[in-house]
Design a protein around this motif. Sequence first.
Motif, PDB file in Angstrom:
ATOM      1  N   ASN A 235     -11.314  -5.469   5.914  1.00 14.95           N
ATOM      2  CA  ASN A 235     -12.340  -6.640   6.786  1.00 14.95           C
ATOM      3  C   ASN A 235     -11.420  -6.567   8.217  1.00 14.95           C
ATOM      4  N   PHE A 236     -11.281  -6.496   8.223  1.00 14.36           N
ATOM      5  CA  PHE A 236     -10.571  -6.811  10.024  1.00 14.36           C
ATOM      6  C   PHE A 236     -10.265  -5.606  10.451  1.00 14.36           C
ATOM      7  N   ALA A 237      -9.296  -4.742  10.086  1.00 16.79           N
ATOM      8  CA  ALA A 237      -8.755  -3.806  11.070  1.00 16.79           C
ATOM      9  C   ALA A 237     -10.118  -2.597  11.540  1.00 16.79           C
ATOM     10  N   GLY A 238     -11.162  -2.906  11.082  1.00 17.24           N
ATOM     11  CA  GLY A 238     -11.841  -1.736  11.590  1.00 17.24           C
ATOM     12  C   GLY A 238     -11.985  -0.702  10.582  1.00 17.24           C
ATOM     13  N   SER A 239     -11.393   0.392  10.929  1.00 19.26           N
ATOM     14  CA  SER A 239     -10.839   2.037  10.434  1.00 19.26           C
ATOM     15  C   SER A 239      -9.511   1.886   9.561  1.00 19.26           C
ATOM     16  N   GLY A 240      -9.510   3.045   9.360  1.00 14.66           N
ATOM     17  CA  GLY A 240      -8.115   3.345   8.179  1.00 14.66           C
ATOM     18  C   GLY A 240      -7.843   2.656   6.983  1.00 14.66           C
ATOM     19  N   VAL A 241      -8.941   2.763   6.345  1.00 16.26           N
ATOM     20  CA  VAL A 241      -8.977   1.815   5.463  1.00 16.26           C
ATOM     21  C   VAL A 241      -8.523   2.683   3.642  1.00 16.26           C
ATOM     22  N   GLU A 242      -9.007   4.210   4.183  1.00 17.31           N
ATOM     23  CA  GLU A 242      -8.319   5.223   3.572  1.00 17.31           C
ATOM     24  C   GLU A 242      -7.251   5.744   3.756  1.00 17.31           C
ATOM     25  N   THR A 243      -6.161   5.345   4.792  1.00 19.35           N
ATOM     26  CA  THR A 243      -5.107   5.710   5.335  1.00 19.35           C
ATOM     27  C   THR A 243      -3.943   4.650   4.655  1.00 19.35           C
ATOM     28  N   TYR A 244      -4.643   3.511   5.001  1.00 23.54           N
ATOM     29  CA  TYR A 244      -3.842   1.861   3.956  1.00 23.54           C
ATOM     30  C   TYR A 244      -4.098   2.079   2.560  1.00 23.54           C
ATOM     31  N   ALA A 245      -4.732   2.793   1.810  1.00 25.18           N
ATOM     32  CA  ALA A 245      -5.226   2.616   0.956  1.00 25.18           C
ATOM     33  C   ALA A 245      -4.250   3.599   0.207  1.00 25.18           C
ATOM     34  N   MET A 246      -3.948   4.566   0.531  1.00 25.53           N
ATOM     35  CA  MET A 246      -2.840   5.500   0.440  1.00 25.53           C
ATOM     36  C   MET A 246      -1.670   5.214  -0.217  1.00 25.53           C
ATOM     37  N   ALA A 247      -1.148   4.446   1.241  1.00 27.02           N
ATOM     38  CA  ALA A 247       0.340   4.303   1.160  1.00 27.02           C
ATOM     39  C   ALA A 247      -0.118   2.510   0.651  1.00 27.02           C
ATOM     40  N   ASP A 248      -0.440   1.944   0.301  1.00 26.91           N
ATOM     41  CA  ASP A 248      -0.432   0.778  -0.602  1.00 26.91           C
ATOM     42  C   ASP A 248      -0.467   1.294  -2.177  1.00 26.91           C
ATOM     43  N   ARG A 249      -1.238   2.158  -2.577  1.00 29.77           N
ATOM     44  CA  ARG A 249      -1.217   2.543  -3.725  1.00 29.77           C
ATOM     45  C   ARG A 249       0.545   3.754  -3.893  1.00 29.77           C
ATOM     46  N   LEU A 250       1.214   4.068  -3.148  1.00 28.32           N
ATOM     47  CA  LEU A 250       2.045   4.461  -3.011  1.00 28.32           C
ATOM     48  C   LEU A 250       3.170   3.357  -3.109  1.00 28.32           C
ATOM     49  N   PHE A 251       2.718   2.075  -2.617  1.00 30.73           N
ATOM     50  CA  PHE A 251       3.973   1.486  -2.287  1.00 30.73           C
ATOM     51  C   PHE A 251       3.953   0.765  -3.456  1.00 30.73           C
ATOM     52  N   ARG A 252       2.604   0.472  -4.259  1.00 31.78           N
ATOM     53  CA  ARG A 252       2.819   0.004  -5.326  1.00 31.78           C
ATOM     54  C   ARG A 252       2.980   0.375  -6.499  1.00 31.78           C
TER      55      ARG A 252
END
Length: 416
Positions: A235-252
């Motif tokens: 909602n606020f970063a503008g772009s990079g959703v796929e990038t952070y989604a992958m990092a977040d999934r690996l994090f979890r």
Amino acid sequence: MKTPHLVKSGSGYFLSVAISALVGVVSVPVVIQVAGAAAWSALAVAQAAGAIAATVVAFGWPVVGPAAVAAAPNSERGRIFLISLISRAVILVPAAAVAIAVILISVGWSSTTAAALVAGLTPVVGGLTASWFFVGESRPSKLNSLDVLPRAGGTVIGILLILATSNILLFVIGQLVGQLGALAFSWMSIRRRYPRGERVAVRDITGTVAAGGAGFWNAILTSLYQNSPLVVVTNFAGSGVETYAMADRLFRIAALALAPVTQVAQGYVPAAGSHGELLSRIRRTIGVGAGLGAATLVGFGFLAPVLGTLLSHGAIEVPYGISFSLGGAMGMALMSSLVGRACLVPLRKTATLALAATVASIVGLSGMVAGGIAFGVGGVALAYLLAEVIAFTITIWPAIGALRGTSKRSRIEGNS
């Protein structure tokens, strides 16, 4: 807790983690290959929103419930679970409604909206889980057979369905069916083995909530700032959703693998036979946590970019700046969990947990929004790291005070 039992219990919890992590890893490349990185990231955003609502539904029972079950006689255990179920069921509908609103705002209307809604509601329903009850019983076999395996089976069914039909909605429906099956099997097992006891009154529920207030707030607020980064990025970063989604999934997945460390410590530290032994176990636990935290920082920092590329078939790249920020956050979260749940609870300093979660939530969420607007995905990751550093700093302070107080008394007694 005797060493053989500690090892047996710990190995049982690690098995549940291995099953969940394996299924989670396998599902990522399948969904990305069939539905695309954008559709997969939409599911990840929805699941993050659902995870926040799930913690509200869980109402802190995973924090305070295991100790309550462990200390209760068999005649009271069924009643404890019934109280937890009623208190959580009341929250389910409003929490689900809020989750739906957040998902619609974040994902919008598209061909994946229906799948995103199902994906987000699955963890919300999971807030009614009985997994913490089995932890309190010290029965990892029940946890694996009645909770972990049905959920993993639902994901496997979903993988087979999406491979056969290329329909992402069927994938998340499979996961939802697995979650509902886990709830049904767990509830039936508890009802069969334990009597309900006396009739549950409203004062039983309100009294339980008041007694475990610190644990409830700690769980809810911690989940808020730990599960918000991906929603903030969307909602606020503008772009990079796929990038952070992958990092977040690996994090979890990595955080899931480390969860049994805290579960084992929760049984090891409070089982000390004296106050002196308790402090010795706390000191040992903090040392182990520091080592694991450092290893987590380095391991996740270097491996996440490689794994992200492999799992996405080269479609998503995780920058090292993000991987090391999240690796540091994971290490801090592990140490906070070890100190908070395993050390501060037997020291009767649980109020610190709520304070740490409150401050970290305020600073972390505001920092994530500001960082996302100013610096994009990297700013959100750094703000999350800052939140975990703050939470650990506040959490470790009472434990250090207890250890220093003992050392000071020892020196005084030695000089007298």
